[in-house]
Design a protein around this motif. Structure first.
Motif: not given
Length: 131
Positions: A117-128
């Motif tokens: 769920k968190y990865k859906d909310l913040v999908p990018y790892r390094f560069f937005p």
């Protein structure tokens, strides 16, 4: 002009690195502090909070991004005639990608379905907007 640009790159990396880590630290110490009380977060089933706005809403490893940008700027001081000075930036990028993969695996075990769920909310790892 080149030295000023390189200094600007270094300062940008430092701003990202220190800004992100400082924000996370301030939120951990006191999430009700006026400095960070406006930040949005996701409450996990473990009882912890994962930031979903501010620096940490841009990318899950935004601090790694700032760290790598600083390292790249140090390489840039050697010029652009050879790839040799950039071995550090290349090595550091590989190290940070590998570390982020390990972190992602550990967080999946730690948070379970909350991590997805968190990865859906913040999908990018390094560069937005990129990766």
């Amino acid at each position: 002009p080149a030295l000023a640009a390189i200094l600007g790159v270094n300062c940008a990396g430092y701003l990202i690195f220190r800004g992100a880590n400082g924000q996370k630290d301030a939120f951990r110490r006191d999430p009700t502090s006026p400095e960070v009380s406006h930040l949005q977060f996701m409450q996990t089933k473990r009882g912890t909070k994962l930031l979903t706005s501010g620096w940490w809403g841009l990318a899950r490893k935004i601090n790694y991004t700032g760290d790598w940008i600083m390292g790249l700027s140090w390489c840039m001081l050697c010029g652009f005639e050879s790839v040799v000075p950039y071995f550090y930036a290349i090595y550091f990028a590989i190290l940070l990608v590998h570390r982020s993969i390990r972190d992602d695996h550990m967080c999946k075990e730690k948070y379970g379905e909350d991590w997805e769920k968190y990865k859906d909310l913040v999908p990018y790892r390094f560069f937005p907007g990129v990766i």
